[in-house]
Write a protein that holds these residues in place. Sequence first.
Motif, short mmCIF file in Angstrom:
data_model
loop_
_atom_site.label_atom_id
_atom_site.label_comp_id
_atom_site.label_asym_id
_atom_site.label_seq_id
_atom_site.Cartn_x
_atom_site.Cartn_y
_atom_site.Cartn_z
N THR A 25 34.95 34.25 45.64
CA THR A 25 33.52 34.37 45.93
C THR A 25 32.90 35.51 45.12
O THR A 25 31.81 35.36 44.55
N ARG A 28 32.73 34.41 41.37
CA ARG A 28 31.75 33.34 41.14
C ARG A 28 30.32 33.88 41.24
O ARG A 28 29.43 33.41 40.53
N HIS A 32 31.30 33.56 36.88
CA HIS A 32 32.53 33.08 36.25
C HIS A 32 32.93 31.70 36.77
O HIS A 32 32.81 31.42 37.97
N ASP A 33 33.39 30.86 35.87
CA ASP A 33 33.92 29.54 36.21
C ASP A 33 35.40 29.71 36.52
O ASP A 33 36.19 30.08 35.65
N ILE A 34 35.79 29.45 37.76
CA ILE A 34 37.12 29.79 38.24
C ILE A 34 37.95 28.56 38.56
O ILE A 34 37.47 27.60 39.17
N GLN A 90 37.48 29.33 31.04
CA GLN A 90 37.56 29.45 32.49
C GLN A 90 38.46 30.63 32.88
O GLN A 90 39.34 31.03 32.13
#
Length: 206
Positions: A25, A28, A32-34, A90
Motif C-alpha cells: 500500500t 503503490r 509504483h507498479d508492484i 515493475q
Amino acid sequence: MTGMFISIEGLEGAGKTTQAEVLLTWLRARGHDIIRTREPGGTEIAEAIRALILSHHDEQMDPVTELLLVFAARQQHVTRLIQPALASGQWVISDRFTDATYAYQGGGRGLDRTLIASLETTVLANFQPDLTIWFDCDAATGLARAQARGALDRIEGEDIAFFNRCRAQYQLRCEQHPQRFLKIDAAPPQAQVSAQLIAALEVYFA
C-alpha cells in the motif's frame, strides 16, 4: 527503467503477510507498479515444487534434496517472473528469497554454507534483492502465532531449536549485508510493527 526488487524475511509467525500488505500500500501510493510473489513459488512450476517441499511425506526428505528443490524453484521464479518484471519497470516484492535458504537450510538443517553459496552463484550469479526487510521475532513468539493459525506444514512443524538456528542465521546475514537489510522488531502487536515499518521506509526512501 528497471524496477526495484524487495524481499521480506522472517520466521513463521513474524507477520510477514500482514506487513507485506502495508508495504504494498505504501509503495503503490507513491506510484509504483508492484508484483507480489513468494518463495518457494511464484510461477506454476515453482508452486508445484513448493507443494512438494512443504507437504508432509511418509518418506523423509533429505536436507540436500530440500535445498536442491528450493533452488530449482528459485531458478524458475527468477527467470520467468522476477527478472522480466524488473526489466519492464515493475517493482517486485517477494515473501522470502535466498536469505531464507541460508537461514532454513543452512541454519535450521545445518547444511554447509559453501554448498549453498555455490548453488546461489550457479542460479543467481550476482542477482540479489535491492532491499531486504527482516521481521525479527523470537522463535517461541513466532511459533505460538503460527500454531494459532491452524495446521502446520512440514517445515513449520520443526522444533524450537530449529527456528532458533534459523533466526541466528538471519542475524548473521543482516550483519553481513547491512547495506540492503532493514531489521524490524516483529514481536509487538501488528499496528506497532506497521508503524516501525513505515518509519523505516520513509527514512530509506527519503
